[in-house]
Design a protein around this motif. Sequence first.
Motif, PDB file in Angstrom:
ATOM      1  N   MET A  88      54.577  35.168  26.725  1.00  0.00           N
ATOM      2  CA  MET A  88      54.127  36.477  27.167  1.00  0.00           C
ATOM      3  C   MET A  88      55.065  37.048  28.232  1.00  0.00           C
ATOM      4  O   MET A  88      55.262  38.251  28.285  1.00  0.00           O
ATOM      5  CB  MET A  88      52.699  36.379  27.684  1.00  0.00           C
ATOM      6  CG  MET A  88      52.012  37.719  27.709  1.00  0.00           C
ATOM      7  SD  MET A  88      50.273  37.637  28.074  1.00  0.00           S
ATOM      8  CE  MET A  88      49.568  37.615  26.452  1.00  0.00           C
ATOM      9  N   ILE A  89      55.654  36.161  29.039  1.00  0.00           N
ATOM     10  CA  ILE A  89      56.597  36.599  30.074  1.00  0.00           C
ATOM     11  C   ILE A  89      57.768  37.334  29.436  1.00  0.00           C
ATOM     12  O   ILE A  89      58.221  38.357  29.946  1.00  0.00           O
ATOM     13  CB  ILE A  89      57.103  35.383  30.899  1.00  0.00           C
ATOM     14  CG1 ILE A  89      55.991  34.849  31.790  1.00  0.00           C
ATOM     15  CG2 ILE A  89      58.316  35.730  31.720  1.00  0.00           C
ATOM     16  CD1 ILE A  89      55.676  35.710  32.975  1.00  0.00           C
ATOM     17  N   PHE A  99      56.824  40.880  28.726  1.00  0.00           N
ATOM     18  CA  PHE A  99      56.840  41.717  29.935  1.00  0.00           C
ATOM     19  C   PHE A  99      58.267  42.069  30.345  1.00  0.00           C
ATOM     20  O   PHE A  99      58.538  43.199  30.764  1.00  0.00           O
ATOM     21  CB  PHE A  99      56.115  41.019  31.089  1.00  0.00           C
ATOM     22  CG  PHE A  99      54.617  41.060  30.980  1.00  0.00           C
ATOM     23  CD1 PHE A  99      53.929  42.264  30.992  1.00  0.00           C
ATOM     24  CD2 PHE A  99      53.896  39.875  30.865  1.00  0.00           C
ATOM     25  CE1 PHE A  99      52.548  42.299  30.887  1.00  0.00           C
ATOM     26  CE2 PHE A  99      52.517  39.901  30.766  1.00  0.00           C
ATOM     27  CZ  PHE A  99      51.832  41.118  30.773  1.00  0.00           C
ATOM     28  N   ILE A 120      59.532  44.756  27.887  1.00  0.00           N
ATOM     29  CA  ILE A 120      58.901  46.038  28.217  1.00  0.00           C
ATOM     30  C   ILE A 120      59.555  46.643  29.454  1.00  0.00           C
ATOM     31  O   ILE A 120      59.933  47.818  29.469  1.00  0.00           O
ATOM     32  CB  ILE A 120      57.383  45.863  28.430  1.00  0.00           C
ATOM     33  CG1 ILE A 120      56.701  45.510  27.111  1.00  0.00           C
ATOM     34  CG2 ILE A 120      56.766  47.126  29.046  1.00  0.00           C
ATOM     35  CD1 ILE A 120      55.271  44.998  27.265  1.00  0.00           C
ATOM     36  N   GLY A 121      59.704  45.823  30.494  1.00  0.00           N
ATOM     37  CA  GLY A 121      60.313  46.308  31.733  1.00  0.00           C
ATOM     38  C   GLY A 121      61.734  46.797  31.539  1.00  0.00           C
ATOM     39  O   GLY A 121      62.116  47.847  32.067  1.00  0.00           O
ATOM     40  N   ILE A 172      48.291  47.198  23.781  1.00  0.00           N
ATOM     41  CA  ILE A 172      47.929  46.146  24.731  1.00  0.00           C
ATOM     42  C   ILE A 172      47.003  45.137  24.058  1.00  0.00           C
ATOM     43  O   ILE A 172      47.126  43.922  24.279  1.00  0.00           O
ATOM     44  CB  ILE A 172      47.319  46.752  26.010  1.00  0.00           C
ATOM     45  CG1 ILE A 172      48.419  47.479  26.791  1.00  0.00           C
ATOM     46  CG2 ILE A 172      46.644  45.683  26.873  1.00  0.00           C
ATOM     47  CD1 ILE A 172      47.925  48.376  27.909  1.00  0.00           C
ATOM     48  N   PHE A 197      49.207  43.040  22.135  1.00  0.00           N
ATOM     49  CA  PHE A 197      50.049  42.247  23.034  1.00  0.00           C
ATOM     50  C   PHE A 197      49.375  40.929  23.409  1.00  0.00           C
ATOM     51  O   PHE A 197      50.042  39.925  23.648  1.00  0.00           O
ATOM     52  CB  PHE A 197      50.384  43.061  24.289  1.00  0.00           C
ATOM     53  CG  PHE A 197      51.399  42.432  25.194  1.00  0.00           C
ATOM     54  CD1 PHE A 197      52.750  42.482  24.878  1.00  0.00           C
ATOM     55  CD2 PHE A 197      51.021  41.788  26.369  1.00  0.00           C
ATOM     56  CE1 PHE A 197      53.706  41.908  25.715  1.00  0.00           C
ATOM     57  CE2 PHE A 197      51.961  41.214  27.208  1.00  0.00           C
ATOM     58  CZ  PHE A 197      53.305  41.273  26.881  1.00  0.00           C
ATOM     59  N   SER A 219      56.207  44.474  21.926  1.00  0.00           N
ATOM     60  CA  SER A 219      56.854  44.709  23.219  1.00  0.00           C
ATOM     61  C   SER A 219      57.689  45.990  23.189  1.00  0.00           C
ATOM     62  O   SER A 219      57.658  46.790  24.141  1.00  0.00           O
ATOM     63  CB  SER A 219      57.733  43.511  23.593  1.00  0.00           C
ATOM     64  OG  SER A 219      56.963  42.339  23.696  1.00  0.00           O
TER      65      SER A 219
END
Length: 151
Positions: free
Chosen positions: A1-2, A5, A8-9, A72, A75, A91
């Motif tokens: 999951m990291i 993120f 996405i970032g 989400i 996700f 993502s």
Amino acid sequence: MIIGFIIIGLIVLVDQFTKWLTVTYVGDQTIVIIKNFFNLVEHHNDGAGWSIFAGQWLFLILVTLVSLGFFIYLFKSISFKTKWVYSLAVSFMIGGTLGNFIDRIRLRYVIDFLQFTFGSYTFPTFNVADSALTVGVILFAIDIFFLEPKR
């Protein structure tokens, strides 16, 4: 999951940075990158893709919020070990949606800047967030139609 993120970032950062560069350095001019094919321009789109729903800010905000809610939800089930195409797709869709959502909230329009011309046809101007969304949807379709049945 990291990893999701981080993706996405990165999409949001690259999208917002390229839009800032566009506003700062392109402005009202057209910068020709490849003559008769690819230009950088600053275009303010207060609609969705191809400027549909132009001027319908509240409707587009609501559609974006519903889309983000759905993405989400998706996700929550990502796994780069077992479903990497699905995870990448979700993502990318979240990153692209957030990139344009920031513009809509902050400016009431989306900054587009990538312009391609094919002969006499000029493809609608788009941005990094639009590209991420498109790639995400394509990857999502590939996963749903070809990979999911094999899992």
